[in-house]
Scaffold this motif. Structure first.
Motif: not given
Length: 650
Positions: A15-40
């Motif tokens: 058995a493997l642990p849950g397979i993680p990934t990240r996608f949909g990465l985006a940055f705020s216009a000023g560059g201080r924040w990032a957001a993404c979706l994370s899935a296991v």
């Protein structure tokens, strides 16, 4: 040639642990924040990253949900697109899908922010017509927020959202499919990529106040012309032009253009022969442009100095680094992955006058994922680079898989791969070669298979198989299993038919049976690709299609390239898997092959395993489902055919 089978009926699969990934990465216009979706596996959550700290910090929002009103909670799924705003709030755009993953034709937009107990609170807006969509926020304050929605392949719509008043108003409809997004000022005008149904793309400028748009970057009716990045200080735009897919073939041209300042310039350093660079973002000063470049199986980061037209590499560890990217001050943030590292946010630093420091990954959940090596193998026409799991003594592992990528104009990249991780965890060595036809190795290597599917690439695969299988035979080890997905599955089947004594098994995930059959049966976009790449000269109607599609194809490249005609020679056990909702290669191809093998005397369950799953093309090719992934690993463990022939008998 005779052989014997030495396998267990049902080998244990770890058995493997849950397979993680990240996608949909985006940055705020000023560059201080990032957001993404994370899935296991299928559990999807929303993440926000604070980039103002020396080491970016991560916060998970709401356990995978966002609140959209009293008593309502809407799950964040794989179709959602997040956008962080400069004040730390988040927008999430979510097209609705039905139980089968088919777009429902409408969607929602949610404004969220951190609440008590780690949950999120916010407001939502219903979008009556939307197959896909995303949000864009302008630089400066207050921010102008727009929503771009695709209603169908012929029309998109632009909306303006006021977070202060809560009003979402349609601005205008635009023909074609819109993507991308670069603000040309602080909130009135933005540039978007406009693609037509025939894959042409142009850069357009949209004036929100005048509710009008105009084409501003278009080279020819056959090219994909895009506006990629803007220097906020000078207004200079980074643009690209080339045939569709040119960024993978190394034929993408990169230009710099100042609106109103004359013609586009194509600096020599950005357009060196075989460069294959893709622009990402400008720094704060506008003096430097960050680019990514595929170099074999790995990607590189480079910085273009506009003053002296010079490109300098950025020191990053082997892996895959790519868009989107944000460059604020001395730090670059972007997506990064390596064989032992699932996709995550990475940071590169540029101390003044001290060169570049390696990428450092942001804090993440640790797991003991297997690493891989880049190995150069001898091929019939020159060296072939391969990604190898199994350590320096991989040739001596009892079980070995030769994995073939799809495409054909594609490549294995030095990045995290869940199926390879599962095979490696089971003790199986994996060799993933980038044979002729693979991207990242120059035009000659790439173009060898255009008009010759199953020609030079099959020659490479059989050559590698002989080099691997014959020494294993002498040592009493099983022959390798050949595994492939999509085009790689077609190639794997051909290899099993043309070198039947070289394999202990063949696993084909979502294969087609011939180029002609695929042309006859596939949807229009796939048919166009087959016409351009499979036939000598790139004709539009492969020879032989007038005589029968899937069942009787093969005329363009010969009967030896038609699996249905060649499969009588296939002796290795076969695992065949296909998705019933495959939108690229119709499931009829696998059904026809199964039917033909049964006619030839194969027995299902004893040398022929056939699996249909209720899913689409990508999910099957990448074996996303743990059930399918386990079936593939179990098949590879059970395939233990060892030829009776030794070196004395050769």
């Amino acid at each position: 040639m005779n052989g014997t089978a030495h396998g267990t009926a049902d080998p244990a699969v770890p058995a493997l642990p849950g397979i993680p990934t990240r996608f949909g990465l985006a940055f705020s216009a000023g560059g201080r924040w990032a957001a993404c979706l994370s899935a296991v596996d299928d559990d999807v959550t929303l993440e926000r990253w604070n980039l103002a700290r020396a080491v970016p910090s991560r916060r998970v929002f709401g356990g995978g949900t966002v609140a959209s009103g009293p008593g309502r909670r809407e799950p964040v799924d794989r179709h959602s697109r997040p956008l962080p705003l400069d004040d730390g709030r988040l927008l999430v755009v979510r097209p609705e899908v039905d139980a089968q993953g088919t777009p429902a034709g409408h969607g929602t937009v949610v404004a969220a922010q951190a609440g008590h107990g780690g949950t999120t609170v916010g407001r939502s807006w219903w979008i009556p017509s939307m197959l896909a969509g995303y949000a864009l926020a302008s630089p400066g304050a207050p921010q102008t927020v727009v929503l771009v929605t695709v209603e169908d392949e012929h029309r998109s719509r632009i909306w303006e959202l006021s977070l202060a008043t809560g009003r979402l108003e349609p601005v205008m409809a635009v023909p074609g499919t819109l993507s991308g997004g670069v603000w040309l000022d602080d909130g009135r005008t933005l540039a978007l990529d406009q693609a037509s149904a025939d894959h042409r793309a142009d850069g357009i400028a949209v004036d929100l106040r005048e509710r009008s748009w105009r084409r501003v970057w278009s080279v020819a009716a056959t090219t994909a012309d895009r506006i990629v990045a803007r220097d906020r200080r000078s207004g200079t735009l980074a643009v690209t032009t080339g045939l569709p897919g040119a960024e993978w073939t190394g034929a993408l041209r990169i230009g710099l253009w100042s609106p109103g300042g004359g013609r586009v310039r194509f600096p020599a350093a950005l357009n060196r022969a075989g460069g294959g660079m893709v622009p990402l973002t400008f720094d704060d000063t506008g003096a430097h442009l960050l680019l990514s470049e595929v170099s074999g199986a790995v990607s590189r980061l480079l910085v273009h100095d506009r003053a002296d037209d010079r490109v300098t590499p950025v020191a990053v560890p082997p892996g895959t680094a790519g868009p989107p990217a944000s460059w604020t001050g001395d730090r670059i943030h972007l997506r990064f992955s390596a064989p032992h590292l699932p996709p995550t946010l990475a940071t590169a630093h540029r101390p003044p006058l001290a060169g570049w420091a390696p990428v450092r990954r942001a804090p993440d959940v640790a797991a003991d994922w297997r690493n891989a090596d880049l190995v150069e193998l001898a091929g019939p026409a020159g060296p072939i680079e391969a990604i190898v799991y199994g350590g320096p003594r991989w040739r001596e592992r009892r079980h070995l898989v030769l994995a073939l990528h799809g495409g054909p104009l594609a490549a294995w990249r030095f990045e995290f791969d869940p199926l390879f991780q599962h095979l490696a965890a089971a003790g199986i060595a994996v060799v993933a070669p980038n044979q002729r036809g693979s991207t990242g190795y120059g035009a000659r290597h790439l173009r060898a298979v255009i008009g010759d599917w199953g020609g030079p690439d099959l020659e490479d695969v059989l050559h590698l198989a002989r080099g691997i299988a014959l020494p294993r035979r002498d040592a009493g080890l099983p022959e390798p299993v050949v595994l492939g997905g999509s085009y790689g599955a077609f190639l794997a089947l051909l290899a099993a038919c043309h070198g039947p004594d070289l394999w202990s098994g063949c696993a084909a995930l979502a294969p087609f049976t011939s180029a002609d059959g695929l042309y006859h049966d596939a949807p229009a976009p796939v048919r166009d690709r087959v016409a351009r790449l499979a036939r000598p000269g790139g004709g539009t109607e492969p020879a032989g299609t007038e005589h029968g599609g899937t069942e009787q194809g093969g005329g363009a490249l010969g009967a030896g390239r038609d699996v249905l005609r060649a499969c009588a020679a296939l002796t290795a056990p076969l695992l065949l898997a296909h998705g019933t909702r495959d939108e690229v290669i119709p499931v009829a191809h696998s059904r026809a092959l199964r039917r033909r093998l049964l006619e030839l005397g194969r027995t299902e369950g004893a040398g022929l395993d056939y699996i249909e799953v209720d899913d689409g093309h990508t999910a099957v090719v990448q074996a996303w489902s743990p059930v399918l992934r386990t079936a593939v690993v179990r098949f590879c463990l059970a395939a233990e055919r060892v030829s009776a022939t030794t070196s004395e008998g050769r």
